[in-house]
Write an enzyme that holds these catalytic residues in place. Sequence first.
Site, PDB file in Angstrom:
ATOM      1  N   SER A 243      -6.890   4.732   3.866  1.00  0.00           N
ATOM      2  CA  SER A 243      -7.757   4.264   2.784  1.00  0.00           C
ATOM      3  C   SER A 243      -9.073   3.795   3.385  1.00  0.00           C
ATOM      4  O   SER A 243      -9.185   3.611   4.592  1.00  0.00           O
ATOM      5  CB  SER A 243      -7.094   3.088   2.067  1.00  0.00           C
ATOM      6  OG  SER A 243      -6.991   1.998   2.971  1.00  0.00           O
ATOM      7  N   LYS A 244     -10.042   3.575   2.514  1.00  0.00           N
ATOM      8  CA  LYS A 244     -11.362   3.113   2.984  1.00  0.00           C
ATOM      9  C   LYS A 244     -11.225   1.833   3.789  1.00  0.00           C
ATOM     10  O   LYS A 244     -11.803   1.683   4.856  1.00  0.00           O
ATOM     11  CB  LYS A 244     -12.268   2.850   1.774  1.00  0.00           C
ATOM     12  CG  LYS A 244     -13.052   4.079   1.402  1.00  0.00           C
ATOM     13  CD  LYS A 244     -14.387   3.715   0.826  1.00  0.00           C
ATOM     14  CE  LYS A 244     -15.219   4.976   0.779  1.00  0.00           C
ATOM     15  NZ  LYS A 244     -15.706   5.332  -0.496  1.00  0.00           N
ATOM     16  N   ARG A 245     -10.444   0.913   3.258  1.00  0.00           N
ATOM     17  CA  ARG A 245     -10.267  -0.387   3.907  1.00  0.00           C
ATOM     18  C   ARG A 245      -9.695  -0.203   5.309  1.00  0.00           C
ATOM     19  O   ARG A 245      -9.946  -0.970   6.219  1.00  0.00           O
ATOM     20  CB  ARG A 245      -9.324  -1.233   3.046  1.00  0.00           C
ATOM     21  CG  ARG A 245      -9.135  -2.655   3.522  1.00  0.00           C
ATOM     22  CD  ARG A 245      -8.509  -3.469   2.387  1.00  0.00           C
ATOM     23  NE  ARG A 245      -7.203  -2.937   2.026  1.00  0.00           N
ATOM     24  CZ  ARG A 245      -6.068  -3.349   2.569  1.00  0.00           C
ATOM     25  NH1 ARG A 245      -6.074  -4.264   3.497  1.00  0.00           N
ATOM     26  NH2 ARG A 245      -4.910  -2.820   2.190  1.00  0.00           N
ATOM     27  N   HIS A 246      -8.900   0.828   5.447  1.00  0.00           N
ATOM     28  CA  HIS A 246      -8.245   1.047   6.738  1.00  0.00           C
ATOM     29  C   HIS A 246      -8.955   2.069   7.609  1.00  0.00           C
ATOM     30  O   HIS A 246      -8.366   2.617   8.529  1.00  0.00           O
ATOM     31  CB  HIS A 246      -6.784   1.454   6.516  1.00  0.00           C
ATOM     32  CG  HIS A 246      -5.949   0.301   6.061  1.00  0.00           C
ATOM     33  ND1 HIS A 246      -4.964   0.419   5.116  1.00  0.00           N
ATOM     34  CD2 HIS A 246      -5.995  -0.997   6.404  1.00  0.00           C
ATOM     35  CE1 HIS A 246      -4.424  -0.773   4.908  1.00  0.00           C
ATOM     36  NE2 HIS A 246      -5.026  -1.645   5.677  1.00  0.00           N
ATOM     37  N   GLY A 247     -10.191   2.369   7.283  1.00  0.00           N
ATOM     38  CA  GLY A 247     -10.955   3.188   8.219  1.00  0.00           C
ATOM     39  C   GLY A 247     -11.362   4.567   7.741  1.00  0.00           C
ATOM     40  O   GLY A 247     -11.996   5.305   8.479  1.00  0.00           O
TER      41      GLY A 247
END
Length: 475
Positions: A243-247
């Site tokens: 996900s975006k939050r995870h890179g």
Amino acid sequence: MTAPQIVTRFAPSPTGFLHIGGARTALFNWLYAKKHGGKMLLRIEDTDRERSTKEAIDAILDGLKWLELGWDGDVIYQFSRAARHREVAEQLLADGKAYRCYATAEELAAMREKARAEGRTRLYDGMWRDRDPATAPSDVKPTIRLRAPQTGETVIEDQVQGRVVWQNENLDDLVLLRGDGTPTYMLAVVVDDHDMGVTHVIRGDDHLINAARQKQIYDAMGWTLPSMSHIPLIHGPDGSKLSKRHGALGVDAYRAMGYLPAALRNYLVRLGWSHGDQEIFSTEEMIAAFDLSGVGRAAARFDFAKLENLNGHYIRHADDQSLVRMFEDVLDYVPGRSELKAKLNDTTRAQLLKAMPSLKERAKTLIELIDGAYFIFADRPLELDAKAAALLTGENRKLIGQLHSALEKVEGWSSATTEAALRIFAEENSLKLGAVAQPLRAALTGRTTSPGIFEVLDVLGREESLGRLKDQSTT
Ligand code: GLU
């Protein structure tokens, strides 16, 4: 006879930025080509005219350049090769390896429906495969479909996935050319890879199923299939889709977060590839050690903390002058830093360079480096943060006044001479050095943390240091 040259390619679709997974694919292709003295070509797969944008193309080219993953020769734009793709489809038609399909949209929908209901993956039933074109409706623009084998197997000996087998009865006759004459992605990729002399296809394993379809086109043309390597995708730290939050970000975002290209390359190479337990690789070491046999089959997990640590390592080991350059470059990519940018001149650059040995020890990213260097660029009178303001009590402001007088007498301003003066001052006044250093730091930097205080004095220089002390002192 000498072995043919290795040719790899990176083939992004310009429908978004160069994301982190794409960057890793590019890196693997680049490394493989470099290792074997071959070439990595760049093909922009811009056949989807609705979704391909100029911005995305620029972002991809910029991202690759920033990562220092140069390609060989000119960029190849897939859309510009449409005539050649059509030519191959026509040739397959002429050879009887393809046929015109006049199925209407309604017929195709009904076929799909039926196949789904019967649990079959083969969606097209081959209705025009052997039908006489003379019976074709005049109001349907035909597609050209591959006359794919209906029995037997299609096999890919994948360098990463091993032997992957599809039963041909489950694969339908794929469309090569649409009714409007535009080539499909599947045809375009095969024709381009063949014409570009690609010997090794290295890409994400989301394309594995495509490999089977593409192999059928290679076979029909009598072309040799390149070596295939489908690398597992990158997942989030918990194993779920990235996900975006995870890179799952564009390379430009990593740039703006202050990562160094060398650190990102090092981090990316270890995402899915290993070489014993080595973690740190110079570019030369990476090229020498890289091999497809070291690519695992399990999805790699993205880990920001690891990337940060690696980046800290690269910053600590980078040469000071190049860090000054990177410091300057990154300002263009970080919002709200134009003021800082405007303050860069020969003087502040020299100050940065002087402070770099200690700044780089504390920074994991260029952003932290910028933050650590704030004191160089602060305007007089300094804005004090809460802790510094609390420290500068009336009494301490008097002390600053005395320190100002003591330092004013220093000749040959340097960290050594200012240190000597402060030690004498502390001794004469029966103060501990720390009791002097903390208020001094607050007055000179506006904060309670900074590089070593003598270094700060040295970097700021005599005039600026004394000026800042004067601003905060009372008599
Ligand atoms: N254009 C495809 C993508 O960006 C890659 C195709 C390929 O590597 O064969 O996912």
